[in-house]
Design a protein around this motif. Structure first.
Motif, PDB file in Angstrom:
ATOM      1  N   SER A   1      -1.935   2.388   9.880  1.00 14.73           N
ATOM      2  CA  SER A   1      -2.365   1.556   8.756  1.00 14.73           C
ATOM      3  C   SER A   1      -2.094   0.083   9.062  1.00 14.73           C
ATOM      4  O   SER A   1      -1.126  -0.249   9.715  1.00 14.73           O
ATOM      5  CB  SER A   1      -1.601   1.976   7.500  1.00 14.73           C
ATOM      6  OG  SER A   1      -1.835   1.051   6.466  1.00 14.73           O
ATOM      7  N   ASP A   2      -2.941  -0.786   8.544  1.00 14.45           N
ATOM      8  CA  ASP A   2      -2.739  -2.218   8.765  1.00 14.45           C
ATOM      9  C   ASP A   2      -1.846  -2.832   7.692  1.00 14.45           C
ATOM     10  O   ASP A   2      -1.626  -4.030   7.690  1.00 14.45           O
ATOM     11  CB  ASP A   2      -4.087  -2.945   8.797  1.00 14.45           C
ATOM     12  CG  ASP A   2      -4.798  -2.911   7.459  1.00 14.45           C
ATOM     13  OD1 ASP A   2      -5.872  -3.517   7.374  1.00 14.45           O
ATOM     14  OD2 ASP A   2      -4.306  -2.296   6.509  1.00 14.45           O
ATOM     15  N   GLY A   3      -1.335  -2.018   6.745  1.00 16.31           N
ATOM     16  CA  GLY A   3      -0.435  -2.525   5.718  1.00 16.31           C
ATOM     17  C   GLY A   3      -1.154  -3.088   4.520  1.00 16.31           C
ATOM     18  O   GLY A   3      -0.524  -3.432   3.533  1.00 16.31           O
ATOM     19  N   SER A   4      -2.484  -3.184   4.545  1.00 16.56           N
ATOM     20  CA  SER A   4      -3.196  -3.812   3.442  1.00 16.56           C
ATOM     21  C   SER A   4      -3.109  -3.010   2.150  1.00 16.56           C
ATOM     22  O   SER A   4      -3.289  -3.543   1.077  1.00 16.56           O
ATOM     23  CB  SER A   4      -4.666  -4.049   3.821  1.00 16.56           C
ATOM     24  OG  SER A   4      -5.290  -2.819   4.101  1.00 16.56           O
ATOM     25  N   SER A   5      -2.841  -1.714   2.253  1.00 14.64           N
ATOM     26  CA  SER A   5      -2.698  -0.907   1.050  1.00 14.64           C
ATOM     27  C   SER A   5      -1.280  -0.954   0.498  1.00 14.64           C
ATOM     28  O   SER A   5      -1.012  -0.421  -0.560  1.00 14.64           O
ATOM     29  CB  SER A   5      -3.099   0.541   1.340  1.00 14.64           C
ATOM     30  OG  SER A   5      -2.254   1.086   2.339  1.00 14.64           O
ATOM     31  N   GLY A   6      -0.377  -1.557   1.197  1.00 11.65           N
ATOM     32  CA  GLY A   6       0.995  -1.707   0.737  1.00 11.65           C
ATOM     33  C   GLY A   6       1.900  -0.616   1.263  1.00 11.65           C
ATOM     34  O   GLY A   6       1.503   0.529   1.426  1.00 11.65           O
ATOM     35  N   ILE A   7       3.130  -0.996   1.533  1.00 16.90           N
ATOM     36  CA  ILE A   7       4.129  -0.048   2.026  1.00 16.90           C
ATOM     37  C   ILE A   7       4.365   1.040   0.991  1.00 16.90           C
ATOM     38  O   ILE A   7       4.460   2.209   1.318  1.00 16.90           O
ATOM     39  CB  ILE A   7       5.441  -0.782   2.369  1.00 16.90           C
ATOM     40  CG1 ILE A   7       5.232  -1.682   3.587  1.00 16.90           C
ATOM     41  CG2 ILE A   7       6.563   0.206   2.631  1.00 16.90           C
ATOM     42  CD1 ILE A   7       6.390  -2.587   3.880  1.00 16.90           C
ATOM     43  N   GLY A  12       3.603   7.222  -1.031  1.00 14.99           N
ATOM     44  CA  GLY A  12       3.315   7.954  -2.243  1.00 14.99           C
ATOM     45  C   GLY A  12       3.577   7.210  -3.541  1.00 14.99           C
ATOM     46  O   GLY A  12       3.583   7.811  -4.606  1.00 14.99           O
ATOM     47  N   GLY A  13       3.822   5.909  -3.491  1.00 14.49           N
ATOM     48  CA  GLY A  13       3.992   5.117  -4.703  1.00 14.49           C
ATOM     49  C   GLY A  13       5.259   5.401  -5.481  1.00 14.49           C
ATOM     50  O   GLY A  13       5.341   5.109  -6.668  1.00 14.49           O
ATOM     51  N   LYS A  14       6.277   5.958  -4.855  1.00 10.78           N
ATOM     52  CA  LYS A  14       7.483   6.340  -5.590  1.00 10.78           C
ATOM     53  C   LYS A  14       8.583   5.277  -5.581  1.00 10.78           C
ATOM     54  O   LYS A  14       9.637   5.497  -6.138  1.00 10.78           O
ATOM     55  CB  LYS A  14       8.018   7.655  -5.058  1.00 10.78           C
ATOM     56  CG  LYS A  14       8.393   7.636  -3.591  1.00 10.78           C
ATOM     57  CD  LYS A  14       8.789   9.021  -3.114  1.00 10.78           C
ATOM     58  CE  LYS A  14       9.059   9.012  -1.624  1.00 10.78           C
ATOM     59  NZ  LYS A  14       9.382  10.324  -1.108  1.00 10.78           N
ATOM     60  N   TYR A  15       8.326   4.131  -4.960  1.00  6.07           N
ATOM     61  CA  TYR A  15       9.350   3.097  -4.881  1.00  6.07           C
ATOM     62  C   TYR A  15       9.012   1.927  -5.788  1.00  6.07           C
ATOM     63  O   TYR A  15       7.862   1.515  -5.898  1.00  6.07           O
ATOM     64  CB  TYR A  15       9.509   2.610  -3.435  1.00  6.07           C
ATOM     65  CG  TYR A  15       9.909   3.738  -2.507  1.00  6.07           C
ATOM     66  CD1 TYR A  15      11.189   4.264  -2.562  1.00  6.07           C
ATOM     67  CD2 TYR A  15       8.997   4.285  -1.619  1.00  6.07           C
ATOM     68  CE1 TYR A  15      11.556   5.321  -1.743  1.00  6.07           C
ATOM     69  CE2 TYR A  15       9.355   5.342  -0.794  1.00  6.07           C
ATOM     70  CZ  TYR A  15      10.637   5.850  -0.865  1.00  6.07           C
ATOM     71  OH  TYR A  15      10.992   6.883  -0.059  1.00  6.07           O
ATOM     72  N   GLN A  16      10.049   1.366  -6.412  1.00  6.39           N
ATOM     73  CA  GLN A  16       9.854   0.240  -7.313  1.00  6.39           C
ATOM     74  C   GLN A  16       9.797  -1.089  -6.548  1.00  6.39           C
ATOM     75  O   GLN A  16       9.086  -1.993  -6.947  1.00  6.39           O
ATOM     76  CB  GLN A  16      10.984   0.203  -8.334  1.00  6.39           C
ATOM     77  CG  GLN A  16      10.814  -0.834  -9.399  1.00  6.39           C
ATOM     78  CD  GLN A  16      11.901  -0.733 -10.468  1.00  6.39           C
ATOM     79  OE1 GLN A  16      12.777   0.113 -10.398  1.00  6.39           O
ATOM     80  NE2 GLN A  16      11.839  -1.595 -11.430  1.00  6.39           N
TER      81      GLN A  16
END
Length: 100
Positions: A1-7, A12-16
């Motif tokens: 991934s190039d990181g554009s979608s965010g870490i 899985g979107g579980k981090y604040q």
């Protein structure tokens, strides 16, 4: 991934919060400051800060400078440069070993 979608999206979107800890700061005060012993050179600095920001990183904690410093990249990414615990060069000659 190039990181554009965010870490965070990568995991899985579980981090604040997405933060980075590293030794050498990308900059001490401003992203466009000149290269000195304590920071990274351009264009590497701009390239990496842009990648971190695009990946959703909000804070980068650094040391190396033995003083407190820091600033913002594009109002989204804060670089925080912290002094060494127990010794700050800001206090040389005062007899104190504590950081300001």
């Amino acid at each position: 991934s190039d990181g554009s979608s965010g870490i965070n999206a990568e995991y899985g979107g579980k981090y604040q919060h997405s933060i980075v800890f590293q030794h050498i700061p990308w900059f001490l005060q401003t992203p466009d400051e000149p290269k000195v012993y304590y920071n990274f050179p351009q264009p590497l600095r701009e390239n990496m800060l842009a990648k971190f920001s695009a990946a959703g990183v909000s804070k980068i904690f650094c040391g190396h400078y033995h003083r407190n410093a820091g600033g913002w990249y594009n109002d989204k990414l804060e670089v925080i440069v912290t002094s060494a615990l127990g010794y700050s060069r800001d206090w040389i000659g005062t007899g104190s070993g504590w950081c300001r």
